[in-house]
Design an enzyme around this catalytic site. Structure first.
Site, short mmCIF file in Angstrom:
data_model
loop_
_atom_site.label_atom_id
_atom_site.label_comp_id
_atom_site.label_asym_id
_atom_site.label_seq_id
_atom_site.Cartn_x
_atom_site.Cartn_y
_atom_site.Cartn_z
N HIS A 15 0.82 -1.22 0.00
CA HIS A 15 0.00 0.00 0.00
C HIS A 15 0.86 1.27 0.00
O HIS A 15 0.33 2.37 -0.21
CB HIS A 15 -0.92 0.04 1.23
N ASP A 41 -2.61 -10.53 -2.49
CA ASP A 41 -3.20 -10.04 -1.25
C ASP A 41 -4.65 -9.63 -1.55
O ASP A 41 -4.96 -9.20 -2.65
CB ASP A 41 -2.40 -8.83 -0.76
N ASP A 74 -4.60 -12.76 3.21
CA ASP A 74 -5.84 -12.31 3.84
C ASP A 74 -7.09 -12.57 2.99
O ASP A 74 -8.18 -12.17 3.38
CB ASP A 74 -5.74 -10.83 4.25
N HIS A 129 -6.30 -7.17 -0.61
CA HIS A 129 -6.45 -5.73 -0.84
C HIS A 129 -5.67 -5.32 -2.10
O HIS A 129 -4.62 -5.89 -2.39
CB HIS A 129 -5.91 -4.94 0.36
ZN ZN Z 1 -4.14 -7.16 2.63
#
Ligand code: ZN
Length: 347
Positions: free
Chosen positions: A135, A172, A259, A174
């Site tokens: 991120h 991931d 995740d 996200h």
């Molecule tokens: Zn994540």
């Protein structure tokens, strides 16, 4: 063994105790990014004799390596906040006194992994380090991430290690917004992300395919909450791997977050530990015939037992010989998966 020699072991595993010292719970009790995540992985792998992998200490990155991707002001800002005792960057992202040092080892491990892979010391490696990175944008820390470990390793490989093209797969749950931003306008890095949407950070729309000279080199594959192995593996096999094969990368890096696991508390996908192993086999089968190296860098995964099991299954898969299972021989895709893939190819 000494550095620089090819290892006979199945892979290289980078860790460092400094990465256990970064603990956002000092600022926010109950924060999910805990040192226990790494401890669970290490305890599980220790029980399995580290799958025979060669364990190495992740060195600290040097500042010029951080600045391969990040602005000098961003690097100095994180360093000064950390050395001054720490504080909050945003409601999710915290820096403590030990965080800068932890982040240096997380970046340094990814760089050292890239060096070892590009030098032919091993064909496969994994960084079990934190804080995670995907991120972190060139000028902004966010989403638990301070510096973008995988993006820095990719940039290092291109600028200093002789890689012409790097493929980054971000599995991931996200969207890897930081990595996407770092390479948005580049055609020498192919970035593919499968991520739950809507979900933090809200970027990664299907129609965002990069810009300028990088148009077509970003593949965003958002999936709905509740998506499971069938959809994820279909996207890997039918979209991601064919695109990566056509790109002919010299190095493949995986932003390996876990995740999307069905037990993860931060998202709502339904992968099992075995699903990650299956994705890993597909990626291994991409690199092996061309004898290209594969490096995996830990991102998220917030249920420690599920994370540890998923990492172990993934490492066993990339270091093993079991063939990837093709969905082509399976019953037809669900209508949702078929529609999703159709939308991508129609663009
Ligand atoms: Zn994540």
């Amino acid at each position: 063994m000494s550095a620089g020699e090819p290892t006979q072991k199945p892979g290289l595993y980078f860790s460092h105790p400094a990465c256990l010292e970064h603990d956002p719970r000092v600022h926010m009790p109950g924060h999910p990014d805990t040192p226990e995540r790494l401890l669970a992985i290490e305890s599980s792998l220790a029980t399995a004799d580290w799958l025979g992998w060669d364990r190495r200490l992740a060195p600290a990155a040097r500042e010029h390596e951080l600045e391969l991707v990040h602005g000098a002001r961003h690097v100095a800002g994180i360093r000064e906040l950390s050395l001054g005792g720490g504080g909050a960057i945003d409601p999710d992202t915290f820096v403590g006194e030990a965080s800068y040092r932890a982040a240096l080892h997380a970046v340094g491990g990814a760089c050292e992994l890239a060096r070892a892979l590009m030098a032919g010391e091993s064909r496969v490696g994994f960084c079990g380090l934190r804080p995670s990175g995907h991120h972190a944008e060139p000028d902004r820390a966010m989403g638990f991430c301070l510096f973008n470990n995988v993006a820095i390793a990719a940039e290092l490989a291109i600028r200093e290690l002789g890689a012409g093209r790097v493929f980054i797969l971000d599995w991931d749950v996200h969207h890897g917004n930081g990595t996407a931003e770092a390479f948005r306008r580049r055609s020498d890095v192919l970035f593919a992300s499968i991520h739950q949407s809507p979900l933090y950070p809200g970027t990664g729309a299907l129609a965002d395919m990069g810009s300028g000279p990088g148009e077509g080199y970003t593949i965003n594959l958002p999936v709905a909450a509740g998506s499971g192995e069938e959809l994820w593996l279909s996207l890997i096999e039918r979209v991601v791997i064919p695109a990566a094969r056509a790109f002919e990368p010299d190095l493949v890096l995986v932003s390996a977050g876990f995740d999307a696991h069905e037990r993860d508390p931060l998202a709502n996908c339904r992968l099992r530990s075995s699903s990650f192993a299956e994705m890993a086999r597909h990626v291994r089968d991409l690199v092996q015939p061309r004898d290209r190296p594969l490096g995996l860098v830990l991102e998220g995964g917030y249920e420690p037992a599920a994370l540890a099991e998923s990492v172990e299954r993934t490492l066993a898969a990339v270091g093993g010989k079991e063939p990837a299972r093709s969905t082509a021989a399976e019953p037809p895709l669900s209508s949702r998966a078929a529609a999703h893939i159709g939308r991508y190819w129609a663009l």
